[in-house]
Write an enzyme that holds these catalytic residues in place. Sequence first.
Site, PDB file in Angstrom:
ATOM      1  N   LYS A 116      21.389  13.148  -2.693  1.00 22.40           N
ATOM      2  CA  LYS A 116      22.556  13.758  -3.354  1.00 22.40           C
ATOM      3  C   LYS A 116      22.190  14.313  -4.731  1.00 22.40           C
ATOM      4  O   LYS A 116      22.809  15.269  -5.190  1.00 22.40           O
ATOM      5  CB  LYS A 116      23.717  12.767  -3.429  1.00 22.40           C
ATOM      6  N   LYS A 198      21.236  14.422   9.355  1.00 20.98           N
ATOM      7  CA  LYS A 198      22.459  13.841   9.924  1.00 20.98           C
ATOM      8  C   LYS A 198      23.623  14.844   9.841  1.00 20.98           C
ATOM      9  O   LYS A 198      23.661  15.678   8.931  1.00 20.98           O
ATOM     10  CB  LYS A 198      22.819  12.516   9.237  1.00 20.98           C
ATOM     11  N   LYS A 201      29.825  16.059   6.756  1.00 17.78           N
ATOM     12  CA  LYS A 201      30.994  16.894   6.495  1.00 17.78           C
ATOM     13  C   LYS A 201      30.817  17.718   5.233  1.00 17.78           C
ATOM     14  O   LYS A 201      31.582  18.642   4.991  1.00 17.78           O
ATOM     15  CB  LYS A 201      32.239  16.025   6.413  1.00 17.78           C
TER      16      LYS A 201
HETATM   17  P1  ATP Z   1      28.947  12.840   3.276  1.00 19.05           P
HETATM   18  O1  ATP Z   1      28.438  13.502   4.508  1.00 19.05           O
HETATM   19  O2  ATP Z   1      29.973  13.631   2.532  1.00 19.05           O
HETATM   20  O3  ATP Z   1      27.906  12.244   2.427  1.00 19.05           O
HETATM   21  P2  ATP Z   1      29.561  10.658   4.951  1.00 19.05           P
HETATM   22  O4  ATP Z   1      30.329  11.175   6.100  1.00 19.05           O
HETATM   23  O5  ATP Z   1      28.160  10.259   5.113  1.00 19.05           O
HETATM   24  O6  ATP Z   1      29.789  11.628   3.745  1.00 19.05           O
HETATM   25  P3  ATP Z   1      31.513   8.573   4.705  1.00 19.05           P
HETATM   26  O7  ATP Z   1      32.647   9.452   5.020  1.00 19.05           O
HETATM   27  O8  ATP Z   1      31.835   7.609   3.659  1.00 19.05           O
HETATM   28  O9  ATP Z   1      30.251   9.397   4.291  1.00 19.05           O
HETATM   29  O10 ATP Z   1      31.001   7.842   5.994  1.00 19.05           O
HETATM   30  C1  ATP Z   1      31.845   7.063   6.743  1.00 19.05           C
HETATM   31  C2  ATP Z   1      31.111   6.415   7.859  1.00 19.05           C
HETATM   32  O11 ATP Z   1      30.630   7.375   8.783  1.00 19.05           O
HETATM   33  C3  ATP Z   1      29.902   5.612   7.420  1.00 19.05           C
HETATM   34  O12 ATP Z   1      29.891   4.387   8.101  1.00 19.05           O
HETATM   35  C4  ATP Z   1      28.731   6.439   7.826  1.00 19.05           C
HETATM   36  O13 ATP Z   1      27.611   5.650   8.123  1.00 19.05           O
HETATM   37  C5  ATP Z   1      29.260   7.116   9.066  1.00 19.05           C
HETATM   38  N1  ATP Z   1      28.588   8.378   9.304  1.00 19.05           N
HETATM   39  C6  ATP Z   1      28.626   9.470   8.516  1.00 19.05           C
HETATM   40  N2  ATP Z   1      27.914  10.476   9.052  1.00 19.05           N
HETATM   41  C7  ATP Z   1      27.388   9.990  10.204  1.00 19.05           C
HETATM   42  C8  ATP Z   1      26.548  10.543  11.229  1.00 19.05           C
HETATM   43  N3  ATP Z   1      26.124  11.778  11.163  1.00 19.05           N
HETATM   44  N4  ATP Z   1      26.224   9.762  12.281  1.00 19.05           N
HETATM   45  C9  ATP Z   1      26.690   8.496  12.365  1.00 19.05           C
HETATM   46  N5  ATP Z   1      27.475   7.910  11.441  1.00 19.05           N
HETATM   47  C10 ATP Z   1      27.824   8.637  10.375  1.00 19.05           C
END
Ligand code: ATP
Length: 332
Positions: A116, A198, A201
């Site tokens: 980040k 990964k 969003k």
């Molecule tokens: P950003 O992408 O903005 O950094 P994020 O989606 O990683 O955000 P959160 O919204 O806080 O962050 O994540 C919520 C949950 O979703 C967490 O448990 C995270 O591990 C899971 N998660 C996020 N992206 C993935 C992915 N691509 N595959 C599996 N699990 C995910």
Amino acid sequence: MQTNEKKKVLSCIQPSGMLTLGNYLGALINWKNMQNEFDCTYAVADLHAITVRQEPAKLRQQIYSTCALLLALGIDPANNTLFVQSHVAAHSQLAWLLSCYTQFGELSRMTQFKEKSLKHADNINAGLFSYPVLMAADILLYQPDLVPVGADQKQHLEIARDIAVRFNGIYGNVFTVPEPYIAKTGARVMSLQDPSKKMSKSDENINSWVAMLDSKDDIIRKFKRAVTDSEAKVCIGENKLGINNLIGIYSAITGKSAQDITNEFEGKGYGDFKITVGEAVAEELRPIQEKYNTFIADKKQLEDIYKEGAVKAEYTARRTLSKVMKKVGFVL
Ligand code: ATP
Ligand code: LTN
């Protein structure tokens, strides 16, 4: 001795954008499935979301939207606790206390911080650096046994455990040391455009992620465009990151094994496979989207639910915080 007490679960999700298929398969599906067996506490992590710059009106909307989506998923606020992180002040308070028991070196090693910082080079703020400490506070306040997260959060969970063990080592048994709960399928959903990253969003390329609220047409279009390889055989392979990802998604949704999926698409091209996966995803999300529309239309109901959740959360959080304050030597 037999006890009827359910094990405790805690997890949070940031309202930092549209929730994706990655969030759903990596985490939220488990949130829903765990609620009958466990005593679950779930929060919308708005404090974490401002570690990167957010537009106020959009953030407000996303907090409502995330709450509505959690309810649409089937999370039952009557039997679990659902609240907004910033409404329970103990999160910020414990985060400060724990930051004095966390080393600069261990925070510097966090992959998410490094990623980040590169992405937001103009705003490498102290909150971004101490993000895992706030996350440790979120968790340890509720003394959970299990924390369901996607695989990308494993390192943050490790640091929460390290902080708990360290604190307990100095002051006696204050915190439960939680275990991560990471599902086997769907734990790491990859970007549809660059399957070495990964699905996120916050990725600017909207074709790289599927939002839980995307229309059926958009979902299928995004899957049709998914980056694959030139081998044209639906099977797991070392250099087939795109296909591995699509197999993982299809498997997580249908429960079919990778081998079953290979058999099902024997002799068929990637085109057919991509459409089948897109349709399965759209069908899985359809009932959630329908319920979402009713929840988001009633702000008053949403507010009542998260306010009531905060009252419940506050009770447990206060107890842990008071215990910590006493142990440290503060007067109450
Ligand atoms: P950003 O992408 O903005 O950094 P994020 O989606 O990683 O955000 P959160 O919204 O806080 O962050 O994540 C919520 C949950 O979703 C967490 O448990 C995270 O591990 C899971 N998660 C996020 N992206 C993935 C992915 N691509 N595959 C599996 N699990 C995910
Ligand atoms: N950092 C997490 C969101 C999060 C979280 C938590 C997850 C904030 N606090 C406590 C589990 C437990 C993420 O998923 N990006």
